[in-house]
Design a protein around this motif. Structure first.
Motif, PDB file in Angstrom:
ATOM      1  N   ALA A 187       0.867  -1.199   0.000  1.00 32.09           N
ATOM      2  CA  ALA A 187       0.000   0.000   0.000  1.00 32.09           C
ATOM      3  C   ALA A 187       0.904   1.250   0.000  1.00 32.09           C
ATOM      4  O   ALA A 187       1.900   1.271  -0.730  1.00 32.09           O
ATOM      5  CB  ALA A 187      -0.972  -0.050   1.163  1.00 32.09           C
ATOM      6  N   GLU A 249      -2.683  -1.206  -2.605  1.00 33.40           N
ATOM      7  CA  GLU A 249      -3.678  -1.605  -1.601  1.00 33.40           C
ATOM      8  C   GLU A 249      -4.837  -2.386  -2.227  1.00 33.40           C
ATOM      9  O   GLU A 249      -5.296  -3.373  -1.663  1.00 33.40           O
ATOM     10  CB  GLU A 249      -4.207  -0.344  -0.902  1.00 33.40           C
ATOM     11  N   ASN A 253      -6.243  -5.975  -1.062  1.00 33.78           N
ATOM     12  CA  ASN A 253      -7.651  -6.158  -0.678  1.00 33.78           C
ATOM     13  C   ASN A 253      -8.304  -7.248  -1.509  1.00 33.78           C
ATOM     14  O   ASN A 253      -9.100  -8.036  -1.006  1.00 33.78           O
ATOM     15  CB  ASN A 253      -8.432  -4.846  -0.841  1.00 33.78           C
ATOM     16  N   GLU A 258     -10.822  -7.243   2.269  1.00 35.55           N
ATOM     17  CA  GLU A 258     -10.406  -6.087   3.083  1.00 35.55           C
ATOM     18  C   GLU A 258     -10.364  -6.380   4.592  1.00 35.55           C
ATOM     19  O   GLU A 258      -9.469  -5.916   5.298  1.00 35.55           O
ATOM     20  CB  GLU A 258     -11.364  -4.927   2.797  1.00 35.55           C
ATOM     21  N   THR A 265      -2.385  -3.645   5.518  1.00 39.41           N
ATOM     22  CA  THR A 265      -2.509  -2.276   4.989  1.00 39.41           C
ATOM     23  C   THR A 265      -2.654  -1.214   6.080  1.00 39.41           C
ATOM     24  O   THR A 265      -2.687  -0.026   5.767  1.00 39.41           O
ATOM     25  CB  THR A 265      -3.724  -2.186   4.043  1.00 39.41           C
TER      26      THR A 265
END
Ligand SMILES: NC(=O)c1ccc[n+]([C@@H]2O[C@H](COP(=O)([O-])OP(=O)(O)OC[C@H]3O[C@@H](n4cnc5c(N)ncnc54)[C@H](OP(=O)(O)O)[C@@H]3O)[C@@H](O)[C@H]2O)c1
Length: 300
Positions: A187, A249, A253, A258, A265
């Protein structure tokens, strides 16, 4: 010779811890899903209680949350939850019903109960929060590790950051891409990365077993607060490799979903205030020497 019971002792941390304890003259019995030499199963523990002469119990059991081969389904989430809460509850029940109690119980959990916050530096004195799945899991895990006061068993709850070691965990996943020059920050790279070298974590567990004054919550993180980019640069430097290829990111995810990708992250800034106050001394308080140690290629 004192016997130490380790739940989940067959894993990355458990194997290193068992070797450390055996080398220090203890006997080790492992609680595993599989029977074996010097192993008992969780069913054995529920049925027969603690093995005789158990002087300390450690729990390291837990389904790997970031297993990339497992989708983040309701069933897998339940497995992640049960593998921590149910094993911890089984151990606590066995301790509470034992005629001869062990001196100490050490439970290892995570640091997700510290909510990521750009400004705040957390210590063990801060209240933990329930703000997502991982934080609820860590809080319930610690609650499950609570032994009735009347039992008189010293309890140490170590909240550990990412454990750096050659044999498993994050380093095991990163060594090949980094070695081939595909390493880079995850990320933005600016998210804090609470971490600890496996030598220090195992020493801290042994220290907690051996020191009667150690009790309560300890942050099992190194004193140096770093972010993902600091780790990336240090690990790349240790391997003499560039670290120019970021892992965006949205890819993380997508790979992990997520709810669990937050482990990669985001992160909180955490100090091991109580850990240091107990007098514990780290072998690897700083990230670059730790990366050099776990990245030394002749060991692979
Ligand atoms: N490694 C890290 O960076 C890190 C960071 C923070 C917290 N922790 C926590 O520290 C503990 C140990 O970590 P580790 O890296 O050593 O993990 P690991 O290598 O995955 O080993 C964990 C052990 O837990 C047992 N286990 C796995 N799935 C289970 C299930 N569904 N039910 C019951 N037992 C199960 C396994 O033992 P058997 O196969 O013998 O049953 C396994 O050897 C875990 O609870 C983990 O969440 C680790």
């Amino acid at each position: 010779m004192k016997n130490i019971l380790i739940g989940g002792g067959t894993g990355f941390i458990g194997t290193r811890l068992s070797n450390l304890l055996l080398g220090s003259g203890y006997r080790v019995t492992i609680v595993s899903r599989m029977p074996g030499l010097n192993h008992i199963t969780w069913t054995d523990l529920d049925r027969n209680g603690l093995p005789n002469d158990t002087s300390a119990v450690v729990n390291l059991a837990g389904q790997n949350v970031l297993d990339p081969t497992r989708s983040w389904s309701a069933g897998f989430k339940q497995n992640v939850w049960n593998s921590r809460i149910n094993t911890t509850s089984s151990i606590v029940r066995a301790i509470q019903s034992a005629k001869e109690k062990p001196e100490v119980f050490v439970n290892i959990s995570g640091v997700s109960n510290y909510k990521p916050n750009e400004k705040k530096i957390y210590t063990e004195d801060d209240a933990s929060e329930d703000y997502d799945f991982m934080s609820k899991l860590c809080n319930e895990w610690e609650k499950a590790a609570t032994i009735d006061k009347e039992a008189g068993v010293r309890t140490v709850k170590i909240r550990t950051g990412v454990v750096l070691g050659r044999e498993g965990g994050m380093i095991r996943s990163l060594i090949i891409p980094f070695w081939f020059g595909f390493g880079g920050p995850v990320a933005s790279g600016l998210q804090p990365l609470p971490w600890i070298h496996i030598t220090d974590l195992c020493n801290l567990i042994k220290y907690s077993i051996e020191n009667k004054k150690v009790e309560g919550v300890l942050n099992g993180v190194a004193p140096q607060i770093i972010n993902n980019l600091d780790f990336t640069k240090s690990f790349g430097k240790a391997l003499w490799r560039p670290t120019l290829i970021p892992l965006p990111e949205f890819v993380v995810n997508k790979m992990f979903t997520e709810e669990r990708a937050v482990l990669l992250t985001s992160g909180a800034k955490i100090k091991p205030k109580r850990t240091v106050e107990t007098g514990f001394e780290y072998e690897f308080p700083e990230i670059y020497p730790a990366c050099k140690d776990v990245g030394s290629l002749f060991m692979y």
